[in-house]
Design a protein around this motif. Structure first.
Motif, short mmCIF file in Angstrom:
data_model
loop_
_atom_site.label_atom_id
_atom_site.label_comp_id
_atom_site.label_asym_id
_atom_site.label_seq_id
_atom_site.Cartn_x
_atom_site.Cartn_y
_atom_site.Cartn_z
N GLY A 292 -54.17 79.55 99.05
CA GLY A 292 -55.10 80.67 99.24
C GLY A 292 -54.68 81.52 100.42
O GLY A 292 -53.55 82.00 100.49
N ASP A 293 -55.58 81.69 101.39
CA ASP A 293 -55.27 82.49 102.57
C ASP A 293 -54.80 81.63 103.74
O ASP A 293 -54.79 82.06 104.89
CB ASP A 293 -56.48 83.34 102.98
N LYS A 294 -54.38 80.40 103.47
CA LYS A 294 -53.88 79.48 104.49
C LYS A 294 -52.44 79.11 104.21
O LYS A 294 -52.00 79.07 103.06
CB LYS A 294 -54.71 78.19 104.52
N SER A 295 -51.69 78.84 105.26
CA SER A 295 -50.33 78.33 105.14
C SER A 295 -50.33 76.89 105.62
O SER A 295 -50.99 76.57 106.61
CB SER A 295 -49.36 79.15 105.99
N ILE A 296 -49.58 76.04 104.96
CA ILE A 296 -49.48 74.64 105.35
C ILE A 296 -48.19 74.47 106.14
O ILE A 296 -47.10 74.78 105.65
CB ILE A 296 -49.51 73.71 104.13
N VAL A 297 -48.33 73.99 107.37
CA VAL A 297 -47.21 73.86 108.28
C VAL A 297 -47.06 72.39 108.67
O VAL A 297 -48.06 71.74 109.00
CB VAL A 297 -47.44 74.73 109.54
N GLN A 298 -45.84 71.87 108.62
CA GLN A 298 -45.59 70.52 109.09
C GLN A 298 -45.13 70.60 110.54
O GLN A 298 -44.10 71.20 110.84
CB GLN A 298 -44.54 69.82 108.24
N LEU A 299 -45.92 70.02 111.44
CA LEU A 299 -45.66 70.09 112.88
C LEU A 299 -44.55 69.13 113.27
O LEU A 299 -44.17 68.25 112.48
CB LEU A 299 -46.95 69.77 113.63
N PRO A 300 -44.00 69.24 114.49
CA PRO A 300 -42.93 68.35 114.93
C PRO A 300 -43.33 66.87 114.88
O PRO A 300 -42.49 66.01 114.69
CB PRO A 300 -42.65 68.79 116.37
N SER A 301 -44.62 66.58 115.01
CA SER A 301 -45.09 65.19 114.96
C SER A 301 -45.10 64.64 113.54
O SER A 301 -45.26 63.45 113.33
CB SER A 301 -46.50 65.11 115.53
N GLY A 302 -44.96 65.52 112.54
CA GLY A 302 -45.03 65.10 111.15
C GLY A 302 -46.37 65.40 110.51
O GLY A 302 -46.52 65.32 109.30
N LYS A 303 -47.36 65.74 111.34
CA LYS A 303 -48.69 66.05 110.82
C LYS A 303 -48.66 67.40 110.11
O LYS A 303 -47.99 68.33 110.55
CB LYS A 303 -49.68 66.09 111.99
N LYS A 304 -49.43 67.52 109.03
CA LYS A 304 -49.52 68.77 108.29
C LYS A 304 -50.82 69.47 108.66
O LYS A 304 -51.87 68.85 108.74
CB LYS A 304 -49.44 68.52 106.79
N LYS A 305 -50.74 70.77 108.88
CA LYS A 305 -51.90 71.53 109.34
C LYS A 305 -51.99 72.83 108.57
O LYS A 305 -50.98 73.48 108.33
CB LYS A 305 -51.75 71.81 110.84
N GLU A 306 -53.21 73.21 108.20
CA GLU A 306 -53.44 74.49 107.53
C GLU A 306 -53.74 75.55 108.59
O GLU A 306 -54.61 75.35 109.44
CB GLU A 306 -54.62 74.39 106.56
N ILE A 307 -53.04 76.67 108.50
CA ILE A 307 -53.17 77.74 109.49
C ILE A 307 -53.36 79.04 108.74
O ILE A 307 -52.78 79.24 107.66
CB ILE A 307 -51.93 77.80 110.40
#
Length: 152
Positions: free
Chosen positions: A133-148
């Motif tokens: 949708g209007d969010k992007s899913i980013v995988q952070l350096p820690s491996g955690k995935k976050k919607e931004i």
């Protein structure tokens, strides 16, 4: 009983372990969001005692200047672009919605206009892995995935 170990003492953030704020060059932030793409140049790479990464001093063609953490491969005199239609290249600033999936990105904002909060350490990056949708899913350096938000 025992005593507190060094890491516990540093975590308190007392003046003994805190970097003096008067030594800082400038806060690292992006220019205000605009609808047009602006061209600028890296005028200098500055050592900031409170960081492990140099700051790139960027001056835009409209006279606005700002500092951002330097990306790996940035150099003095480099031409950079800021805005929604900026080409995909090292040092350029553009919203997540205009970046293809699978691209490595750094210095990501949590909210549009907050100046960048994620993946700012030297040599680190986050990976744009998808959109919802209007969010992007980013995988952070820690491996955690976050919607931004896509506008960040």
């Amino acid at each position: 009983m025992g005593k507190r170990i060094l890491v516990q003492r540093q975590g308190r953030g007392t003046s003994t372990f805190r970097c003096p704020s008067h030594l800082r060059v400038s806060p690292a932030s992006y220019p205000p969001p605009a609808d047009t793409t602006l061209k600028g140049y890296v005028t200098e790479l500055v050592h900031d005692p409170g960081r492990m990464v140099p700051l790139a001093h960027i001056e835009l063609e409209n006279g606005f200047d700002y500092y951002i953490p330097a990306a790996e491969g940035m150099y003095v005199g480099q031409e950079v672009y800021v805005g929604p239609n900026a080409p995909l290249a090292v040092g350029n600033t553009l919203p997540l919605k205009n970046i293809p999936e699978g691209t490595k990105v750094y210095n990501i904002e949590l909210r549009p206009g907050d100046g960048g909060k994620l993946a700012r350490q030297p040599g680190s990056y986050a990976m744009l892995i998808g959109r919802a949708g209007d969010k992007s899913i980013v995988q952070l350096p820690s491996g955690k995935k976050k919607e931004i938000d896509n506008r960040c």
